[in-house]
Design an enzyme around this catalytic site. Structure first.
Site, short mmCIF file in Angstrom:
data_model
loop_
_atom_site.label_atom_id
_atom_site.label_comp_id
_atom_site.label_asym_id
_atom_site.label_seq_id
_atom_site.Cartn_x
_atom_site.Cartn_y
_atom_site.Cartn_z
N CYS A 114 19.56 -5.18 1.80
CA CYS A 114 20.83 -4.99 2.51
C CYS A 114 20.64 -5.18 4.01
O CYS A 114 21.51 -5.73 4.69
CB CYS A 114 21.39 -3.60 2.23
SG CYS A 114 22.04 -3.36 0.56
N CYS A 196 27.62 -7.99 -3.59
CA CYS A 196 26.77 -9.06 -4.10
C CYS A 196 26.76 -9.02 -5.64
O CYS A 196 26.81 -7.95 -6.25
CB CYS A 196 25.35 -8.89 -3.58
SG CYS A 196 25.19 -9.19 -1.80
N CYS A 224 25.43 0.44 1.80
CA CYS A 224 24.54 -0.68 2.09
C CYS A 224 23.91 -0.58 3.46
O CYS A 224 22.92 -1.26 3.75
CB CYS A 224 25.29 -2.01 1.98
SG CYS A 224 26.62 -2.21 3.18
#
Length: 240
Positions: A114, A196, A224
């Site tokens: 991340c 994602c 994240c």
């Protein structure tokens, strides 16, 4: 923080965005991930032709439907949305070290991914900005329950504005339907929060909104790194 900006929290979403663009002196940036909240905010920015830079963080691991929506959004509003990408050498080094999907095996590895794919590109996207507009809502998760209209983000040295802070997801979805705002096809398949592709799954019945993000981790306050301090807690500073 000005009294005018504080009072703008009582306005509707278009009014909040107009107030932010008019009262924050300097560059104003909206980061979109093309989620349903971001699509509603982008709609108001584009239709009102507000002087707000709309950018996105292309991690390289997004769903195909997200790229399709990106194209549809640009064509619908006649705009270009600037992308910020992760540093290629940093990605190559990370993959060489932990493997292509090493983030499944430890939280440190996931946070490293991340950092490379999202947090570092965000720093470049916000460089020199005076204000940052986000799609955060207070009811998205317990970790986000204290989100308010405007916070001073001391770590980044800018005002952070959440024009949908007091909206429920159903409110956002209803507005998108009414305004014919394009949204990600995955929302209809149970993907309420979309990030994602390897790190997002559809929700099971009764699960909270963000349970499908990094679902293999046990920590309920999963983030994240875009909206958290170094200690992993959501940024909550002086609020309007």
């Amino acid at each position: 923080m000005s009294a005018e900006l504080k009072s703008a929290a009582a306005a509707d979403v278009p009014g909040r965005l107009r107030a932010a663009s008019g009262l924050i002196s300097g560059r104003l940036v909206f980061t979109t991930s093309f989620g349903i909240e971001d699509q509603l905010i982008a709609h108001h920015i584009f239709t009102q032709r507000l002087p707000i830079d709309v950018v996105t963080l292309d991690t390289g691991r997004l769903f195909p439907s997200t790229y399709t929506l990106w194209q549809e959004t640009e064509e619908r509003y006649g705009v270009r949305i600037r992308a910020f990408y992760p540093d290629a050498q940093a990605v190559a080094g990370m993959v060489a070290d932990q493997g292509i999907n090493g983030f499944y095996y430890s939280k440190d590895a996931r946070l490293s991914c991340c950092e490379v794919r999202k947090v570092e590109p965000l720093k470049r996207a916000l460089a020199g900005a005076a204000g940052w507009i986000t799609g955060l809502r207070a009811d998205q998760s317990g970790n986000r329950s204290a989100v308010r209209f405007a916070d001073w983000d001391a770590g980044r040295g800018l005002l952070k504005v959440a024009p949908l802070f007091d909206h429920r997801r159903d409110d956002v979805a209803s507005e998108c339907t009414k305004l014919d705002v394009p949204i990600n096809a995955l929302h209809a398949e149970g993907y309420l929060s979309i990030g994602c592709a390897p790190c997002t799954r559809a929700l099971q019945p009764g699960e909270p909104e963000r349970a499908g993000r990094w679902w293999w981790e046990t920590d309920e306050a999963r983030e994240c790194g875009l909206h958290v301090r170094a200690d992993g807690k959501l940024v909550r500073n002086v609020a309007a």
